[in-house]
Enzyme design. Structure first.
Site, PDB file in Angstrom:
ATOM      1  N   HIS A   1       0.844  -1.201   0.000  1.00  0.00           N
ATOM      2  CA  HIS A   1       0.000   0.000   0.000  1.00  0.00           C
ATOM      3  C   HIS A   1       0.870   1.238   0.000  1.00  0.00           C
ATOM      4  CE1 HIS A   1       0.852  -0.969   4.219  1.00  0.00           C
ATOM      5  NE2 HIS A   1       0.792   0.334   4.460  1.00  0.00           N
TER       6      HIS A   1
ATOM      7  N   CYS B   1       1.973   3.679  11.724  1.00  0.00           N
ATOM      8  CA  CYS B   1       2.888   3.149  10.721  1.00  0.00           C
ATOM      9  C   CYS B   1       3.207   4.258   9.726  1.00  0.00           C
ATOM     10  CB  CYS B   1       2.295   1.935  10.016  1.00  0.00           C
ATOM     11  SG  CYS B   1       0.835   2.288   9.009  1.00  0.00           S
TER      12      CYS B   1
END
Length: 692
Positions: free
Chosen positions: A65, A204
Site C-alpha cells: 500500500h 505506521c
C-alpha cells in the site's frame, strides 16, 4: 463517487510469483479503470513503502500500500494466489493480496474506509470467506460489505462490512465514544479485582493499514485476556487524542509504532512496552503479558519533562560530537529565517534607494508616502532591526537545544551581550553553548520539593543569566571579540588566488551534503559576513559564491534529465521538472532524490561543478547583499552577467559528468526498482526545503 473495489479490480487467479509482479498486475487493473494515472510512478511509490517495512502479515496476507500523487481516488485491488507470494511475513507466503492505493490528499472518509478494511483482515471469518469465494464480483461485494453471495460460502453476518464496520478507529465519533466509556469507568470507584487497564498507540509510515490492524489485534487480545485496552490510532487523517482521564487511570502503556508517537509525553511515568507496529499485529498477547509483568515489577518510563529538544529528536546513545553538531544546527535553523527576511529587506532597500540609503534618517522622523527613497529607507531599517536578532536568536536556540526552555533566557542574554561587545557570531556560538551548559548544571542540583515550582520561572533564569553575563562581559568576551575582528580583517584582505581557492572550497561544501551540516556550515559562514548594515566587499563576494554553488546540483540534475532522459527513471525525470524551480530558488535539497538514488555519481559531479562556480564567482568579483533568493535576486547582484556565467559553467560541468558516469553503467535505470524507490522516498523527505 465510484466504488473503491469492483469486479474489474479483482484477480482470483493471480499468477505472479514475486511481490513486485503481484503489485504490477493489480496496479495495471487500476490503470485500466482510470484509478492510477502513471503506472511506473505509482509502482515506485509502492516499492518505496515496501522498502520501509515488509507488508506481509501472519495468516497468509500481503497488503502492499502507499499514498501516491498518481492515484486519482482511493482504490482497492485484490488478488488470490494459489502458489503464495513472499511478502516478508514470518509464517510464510501470502495467498490474499490487497493493493491499497490512496491519493496523496485523500480525505478522512476515504481513509476511514481503508482503515476499516485493515481491521477486517484480522477477522479469520472474513479471510476464510475470501479464500472460498468463487467469482470476482462476489469477492468485490464481500470486501465492500454488500450482502455476501452464496459463492462466499459464509453468511453475510460472518463477513463484516468494510463500509459498515463498527471498529473504524479513525472516525472521531467512534474514538470519542470508546474513550468516553473508558473515562466513565475510570471516574468510578475502583473496586478490588477491577480489570487491568492499558492504553495503546499504533502508527505506521503511511497510516493506512498496519496502524489499524495492530489496533484491532491488540483490542481482540485485550478482550481475551480480560483487560481494558483502549487504542489511539495515529493514522493518515490525523488522530483523536485519548481522554486524559483514561490515560491517568491506565495501569500500563503499549506503543506499537514505526513512526514517532505524537505527544508521547502524555504517557510518561507508566510501565511501557515500546515495539514496532508488526509486533502489535503478530503477538499482541505477548505484549500485554510483558507490560503487565513490568507493572508488577514497578518499572516506569522517565518523567514527561525529561529530555531536551535535541535528545527527543535524536537516537539514544549519540556521542558528544553528534550532539554538539545538533545543538549548533538548532541555533542555525532558527536564525536562518531572520537572515533571509532581514537580508532581502536590506537588499531591496539598496536596490530602490541606492547605496547611500544606509545614511537615511529614521523613518519615524522623516517618511513621505509618495517618495521612493522613504520606502527604500523603511525596508532598509526594518531589515537592520531584523538582523539585530540574529546573534541573540542563534545563542538562544543553541541553549534551547541543550537545555530546553530554561536555556532561552541566558542564551538570548548572552547573544545580546555578544552584539554589545562586538563579539559577533563567534560570541553568539560561545554564549549559546555556555548558557546551555550552565542551565544543564543547575538542573542537576537536587532542589527541595517546595522550591521546584519557582525553579524554571525565577531561579534558573536569574542564576544562569547572571553567570553567562559575567563570563561574557568580564572573562571571555574580549578574546572572542578580538578573534571575530581578526576573522573579519582576514576576509577583507582576501584577493587573487586566495579568494578563488576559498570560493572553490565553499562551493564543494555547499554541494557535499545538499542542505546537510557541511552545507549549513558554509552557508552560515557566508551569512555571518553580511549580517551587518554595511558588509564588506569580501563578505558580499563570499555570499554570492555560496549561493551560486548551492544552485548548481538541482539545476544540473534538471538539465541532465532533460538532455539524456533515458539515463534516469521515470520518477527521476518527474523530479527533474521540480528541480528547475528548486534550483532557481537556491534550494539545494532539490537534488536529494538524485543523490539518494545514485550518490557515487551525483555527489562527486555536483562537488566539481560547485567548486568551479564558487571559484569563478569569486574570481569575477560578483557580490550579493541578499542571503537567499536564487535567480530572483539577480538585480541585486554586483556583476550579474559574470555571475550567471559562473553559474552556467558549473551546471554544465556537473551535467556532463553525471551523463558520462551514468552512461558508463550497464544496468538500465528503468529496470531498477531500488533506485526508483530511493528517489521516491527522498523526494517526499525533501518537501520542506531549508535555506541553502
Amino acid at each position: 463517487m465510484s466504488e473503491m473495489i469492483t469486479a474489474d479490480l479483482v484477480d482470483l487467479d493471480l499468477s505472479a510469483d514475486t511481490k513486485e509482479a503481484a503489485a504490477r498486475a493489480l496496479a495495471e487493473r487500476m490503470v485500466a479503470q482510470g484509478r492510477v494515472t502513471d503506472l511506473e510512478g505509482f509502482l515506485a511509490d509502492v516499492a518505496a513503502r515496501e522498502a520501509q517495512m515488509p507488508t506481509g502479515l501472519d495468516g497468509g496476507i500481503g497488503i502492499p500500500h502507499c499514498r501516491s500523487e498518481h492515484v486519482t481516488e482511493p482504490t482497492l485491488g485484490f488478488g488470490r494466489s494459489a502458489r503464495g507470494i513472499d511478502f516478508g511475513a514470518a509464517d510464510g507466503p501470502a495467498d490474499l493480496i490487497f493493493l491499497i492505493a490512496a491519493p496523496a490528499g485523500a480525505d478522512d472518509a476515504h481513509l476511514t474506509i481503508l482503515s476499516s478494511l485493515a481491521r477486517q483482515l484480522m477477522n479469520t471469518e472474513f479471510t476464510s470467506a475470501l479464500r472460498s469465494v468463487k467469482d470476482a464480483a462476489a469477492a468485490a461485494a464481500l470486501i465492500r460489505g454488500d450482502e455476501a453471495p452464496a459463492a462466499a460460502q459464509a453468511p453475510a453476518a460472518q463477513a463484516p462490512a468494510v463500509a459498515e464496520a463498527p471498529a473504524v478507529a479513525e472516525a472521531p465519533a467512534a474514538v470519542e465514544e470508546r474513550t468516553a466509556a473508558a473515562s466513565s469507568e475510570a471516574a468510578g470507584e475502583e473496586a478490588d479485582g477491577r480489570p487491568f487497564r492499558i492504553v495503546a498507540v499504533t502508527s505506521c509510515p503511511t497510516g493506512i493499514a498496519h496502524t489499524y490492524m495492530a489496533a484491532e489485534s491488540l483490542e481482540n487480545a485485550g478482550r481475551e485476556a480480560g483487560v481494558e485496552l483502549v487504542v489511539e490510532t495515529q493514522g493518515s487523517a490525523g488522530f483523536t487524542r485519548l481522554d486524559p482521564a483514561v490515560i491517568t487511570a491506565a495501569d500500563a502503556v503499549i506503543f506499537a509504532h514505526d513512526v514517532p508517537v505524537r505527544e508521547k509525553d502524555r504517557f510518561a511515568g507508566k510501565p511501557t512496552v515500546d515495539v514496532g507496529v508488526k509486533a502489535g499485529i503478530n503477538r499482541p498477547a505477548e505484549l500485554i503479558a510483558e507490560v503487565r509483568a513490568k507493572a508488577e515489577r514497578g518499572e516506569v518510563t522517565a518523567p514527561a519533562s525529561g529530555g531536551t529538544p535535541v535528545e527527543r529528536a535524536g537516537e539514544s546513545g549519540e556521542g558528544y560530537g553528534t550532539k554538539l553538531r545538533k545543538w549548533l544546527m538548532s541555533g542555525v535553523s532558527y536564525m536562518v529565517p531572520f537572515v533571509a527576511a532581514g537580508g532581502l529587506l536590506i537588499a531591496l532597500g539598496f536596490a530602490i534607494g541606492g547605496y547611500k540609503i544606509n545614511k537615511a534618517p529614521s523613518v519615524m522622523d522623516h517618511f513621505v508616502w509618495s517618495q521612493g527613497d522613504s520606502w527604500a529607507a523603511l525596508l532598509f531599517q526594518i531589515g537592520v532591526v531584523s538582523f539585530g536578532f540574529l546573534v541573540p536568536v542563534l545563542a538562544g536556540y543553541i541553549a534551547y537545544g541543550m537545555a530546553d526552555r530554561p536555556g532561552l533566557v541566558p542564551g538570548f542574554v548572552g547573544g545580546s551581550i555578544a552584539l554589545t561587545i562586538n563579539a559577533g557570531f563567534l560570541g553568539g556560538l560561545v554564549a549559546g553553548l555556555i548558557a546551555g551548559g550552565v542551565v544543564m548544571g543547575i538542573q542537576k542540583v537536587k532542589i527541595p520539593p517546595a522550591l521546584r515550582g519557582i525553579m524554571p520561572v525565577v531561579v534558573i533564569p536569574l542564576i544562569s543569566a547572571a553567570i553567562v553575563g559575567f563570563l561574557m562581559f568580564v572573562v571571555i568576551g574580549k578574546p572572542i571579540a578580538s578573534a571575530q575582528k581578526g576573522m573579519t580583517d582576514w576576509l577583507n584582505s582576501l584577493s587573487g588566488t586566495n579568494a578563488i581557492l576559498l570560493g572553490a572550497l565553499l562551493g564543494v561544501m555547499m554541494c557535499f551534503d545538499l542542505g546537510g551540516p557541511v552545507n549549513k556550515v558554509a552557508y552560515t559562514f557566508a551569512t555571518a559576513g553580511i549580517a551587518v548594515s554595511n558588509p564588506s566587499d569580501s563578505a558580499m563576494k563570499i555570499m554570492a559564491a555560496v549561493m551560486a554553488a548551492g544552485m548548481v546540483p538541482p539545476l544540473a540534475m534538471a538539465l541532465a534529465t532533460t538532455v539524456r532522459g533515458k539515463l534516469f527513471t521515470h520518477t527521476e525525470r518527474e523530479n527533474g521538472k521540480a528541480a528547475w524551480v528548486l534550483g532557481a530558488s537556491f534550494i539545494s535539497e532539490g537534488a536529494i532524490p538524485f543523490a539518494a538514488a545514485d550518490p557515487l555519481r551525483v555527489i562527486p559531479s555536483s562537488m566539481v561543478g560547485g567548486a568551479i562556480t564558487g571559484a569563478l564567482s569569486m574570481g569575477f568579483g560578483a557580490t550579493l547583499r541578499a542571503p537567499h533568493g536564487g535567480i530572483f535576486v539577480v538585480p541585486l547582484i554586483g556583476n550579474p552577467f559574470l555571475y550567471l556565467v559562473a553559474l552556467v559553467a558549473g551546471v554544465c560541468v556537473t551535467t556532463a559528468l553525471v551523463v558520462i558516469l551514468k552512461g558508463m553503467r550497464k544496468q538500465s535505470p528503468e529496470g531498477s526498482a531500488t533506485e526508483a524507490a530511493g528517489a521516491s522516498v527522498s523526494a517526499r523527505d525533501s518537501k520542506q526545503p531549508v535555506a541553502a
